[in-house]
Design an enzyme around this catalytic site. Structure first.
Site, PDB file in Angstrom:
ATOM      1  CG  HIS A 126      -3.989  -1.424  -1.642  1.00 29.38           C
ATOM      2  ND1 HIS A 126      -5.124  -2.141  -2.002  1.00 29.38           N
ATOM      3  CD2 HIS A 126      -4.155  -0.429  -0.802  1.00 29.38           C
ATOM      4  CE1 HIS A 126      -6.033  -1.864  -1.132  1.00 29.38           C
ATOM      5  NE2 HIS A 126      -5.568  -0.901  -0.662  1.00 29.38           N
ATOM      6  CG  MET A 144     -11.611  -2.268   5.208  1.00 32.40           C
ATOM      7  SD  MET A 144     -10.152  -1.921   4.333  1.00 32.40           S
ATOM      8  CE  MET A 144      -9.087  -1.071   5.611  1.00 32.40           C
ATOM      9  CG  MET A 188      -8.021   7.479   2.794  1.00 31.18           C
ATOM     10  SD  MET A 188      -7.175   7.800   3.896  1.00 31.18           S
ATOM     11  CE  MET A 188      -6.368   6.161   4.157  1.00 31.18           C
ATOM     12  CG  HIS A 223      -9.200   0.354  -0.394  1.00 35.44           C
ATOM     13  ND1 HIS A 223      -8.508   0.402   0.701  1.00 35.44           N
ATOM     14  CD2 HIS A 223     -10.419   0.504  -0.259  1.00 35.44           C
ATOM     15  CE1 HIS A 223      -9.492   0.173   1.666  1.00 35.44           C
ATOM     16  NE2 HIS A 223     -10.792   0.360   1.039  1.00 35.44           N
ATOM     17  CG  MET A 254     -11.070   3.879   1.977  1.00 41.08           C
ATOM     18  SD  MET A 254      -9.708   3.877   3.110  1.00 41.08           S
ATOM     19  CE  MET A 254      -8.558   3.660   1.615  1.00 41.08           C
ATOM     20  CG  ASP A 264      -5.039   2.632   0.651  1.00 37.30           C
ATOM     21  OD1 ASP A 264      -6.089   2.158   0.851  1.00 37.30           O
ATOM     22  OD2 ASP A 264      -3.857   2.401   1.030  1.00 37.30           O
ATOM     23  CB  SER A 278      -0.897   0.175   1.475  1.00 39.12           C
ATOM     24  OG  SER A 278      -1.497   1.191   1.438  1.00 39.12           O
ATOM     25  CG  ASP A 284      -6.190  -2.565   3.170  1.00 33.97           C
ATOM     26  OD1 ASP A 284      -5.221  -2.171   3.645  1.00 33.97           O
ATOM     27  OD2 ASP A 284      -7.103  -1.692   2.295  1.00 33.97           O
TER      28      ASP A 284
HETATM   29  C1  DX5 Z   1      -6.389   1.682   5.427  1.00 35.30           C
HETATM   30  C2  DX5 Z   1      -5.846   1.567   4.143  1.00 35.30           C
HETATM   31  C3  DX5 Z   1      -4.835   0.558   3.982  1.00 35.30           C
HETATM   32  C4  DX5 Z   1      -3.392   1.219   4.667  1.00 35.30           C
HETATM   33  C5  DX5 Z   1      -2.895  -0.370   5.463  1.00 35.30           C
HETATM   34  O1  DX5 Z   1      -7.367   2.669   5.579  1.00 35.30           O
HETATM   35  O2  DX5 Z   1      -6.980   1.056   3.560  1.00 35.30           O
HETATM   36  O3  DX5 Z   1      -4.508   0.065   2.497  1.00 35.30           O
HETATM   37  O4  DX5 Z   1      -2.429   1.560   3.781  1.00 35.30           O
HETATM   38  O5  DX5 Z   1      -1.946  -0.008   6.108  1.00 35.30           O
HETATM   39  P1  DX5 Z   1      -1.040  -0.911   7.036  1.00 35.30           P
HETATM   40  O6  DX5 Z   1      -0.754  -2.138   6.675  1.00 35.30           O
HETATM   41  O7  DX5 Z   1      -0.169   0.134   7.835  1.00 35.30           O
HETATM   42  O8  DX5 Z   1      -2.188  -1.236   8.136  1.00 35.30           O
HETATM   43 ZN    ZN Z   2      -6.609   0.137   1.354  1.00 38.10          ZN
END
Ligand code: DX5
Ligand code: ZN
Length: 214
Positions: free
Chosen positions: A31, A135, A35, A64, A66, A33, A6, A173
């Site tokens: 990956h 998650m 947000m 991903h 969010m 993310d 990620s 994840d």
């Molecule tokens: C959290 C993200 C993850 C995050 C995971 O909301 O969706 O992808 O980057 O990070 P670690 O592996 O540090 O928990």
């Molecule tokens: Zn993620």
């Protein structure tokens, strides 16, 4: 095991170096993310960054989202070169329609469940999705502790997939490291996402190797 580092935990001032490292590693996906500060209490990076990443890696991008109303951004995600578009179950009023629209745009469709959302909520879409992302933490931040009941959800999801003949892959994840990753692998996970475990490791390549060998 497919490993998807990620980028949330990468060094944003040297993103190209971290992506090159992933390219040399046994990781198979990247990956990303996204947000929005609404669905989750944090803001990360958006489409211009993912598009730039797509220009410097041949690895499939696992995006991903969010964000609220992810169906509004299907063409943007496609234009970023994403292989997989993950939307949250909790963010989609018309999830079935959104899955069809993601497929029509030429991407694989993933549905993500928060820790508090039961696997049973997927019963009526499981045959339509390419992946379910469970998650292991409440989304929004890297570096959190793995929530143990995720392991039971992996088993429940595996049973649902087998009962329906679905081809969905299982991705985990949040809070994944060599220990929690091994437990997730034993429960039936196909893909492990890892942020801090990889990028805070003294040797990220070796950490990815460890996870890939699970
Ligand atoms: C959290 C993200 C993850 C995050 C995971 O909301 O969706 O992808 O980057 O990070 P670690 O592996 O540090 O928990
Ligand atoms: Zn993620």
């Amino acid at each position: 095991m497919i490993v998807a580092p990620s980028l949330l935990a990468a060094d944003f001032t040297h993103l190209a170096d971290d992506i090159a490292m992933i390219g040399r590693s046994r990781a198979q996906w990247v990956h990303c993310d996204v947000m929005d500060g609404v669905f989750v209490p944090n803001i990360s990076f958006g489409f211009p960054v993912i598009k730039a990443i797509s220009r410097i890696t041949d690895l499939p991008l696992d995006v991903h989202l969010m964000i609220v109303q992810p169906e509004r951004y299907i063409s943007e995600v496609r234009d970023c070169g994403a292989m997989m578009m993950n939307v949250h179950y909790e963010a989609c009023t018309h999830l079935h329609r959104t899955i069809q629209a993601i497929h029509s745009a030429g991407m694989k469709a993933g549905v993500t469940l928060n820790p508090s959302t039961p696997v049973a909520m997927l019963q009526d879409v499981i045959e339509d999705v390419d992946m379910v992302l469970l998650m292991g933490v409440n989304p929004g931040f890297g570096g959190q502790k793995f929530i143990q009941h995720t392991l039971r959800k992996i088993s429940e999801l595996k049973a649902l997939i087998e009962a329906t003949g679905s081809k969905a892959l299982i991705e985990i994840d949040g809070g994944i490291n060599a220990v929690t990753g091994a437990a997730a692998a034993a429960a039936g996970a196909d893909i492990l996402v890892a942020g801090n475990a990889v990028f805070s490791a003294p040797d990220p390549l070796a950490e990815i190797e460890t996870l890939a060998a699970l």
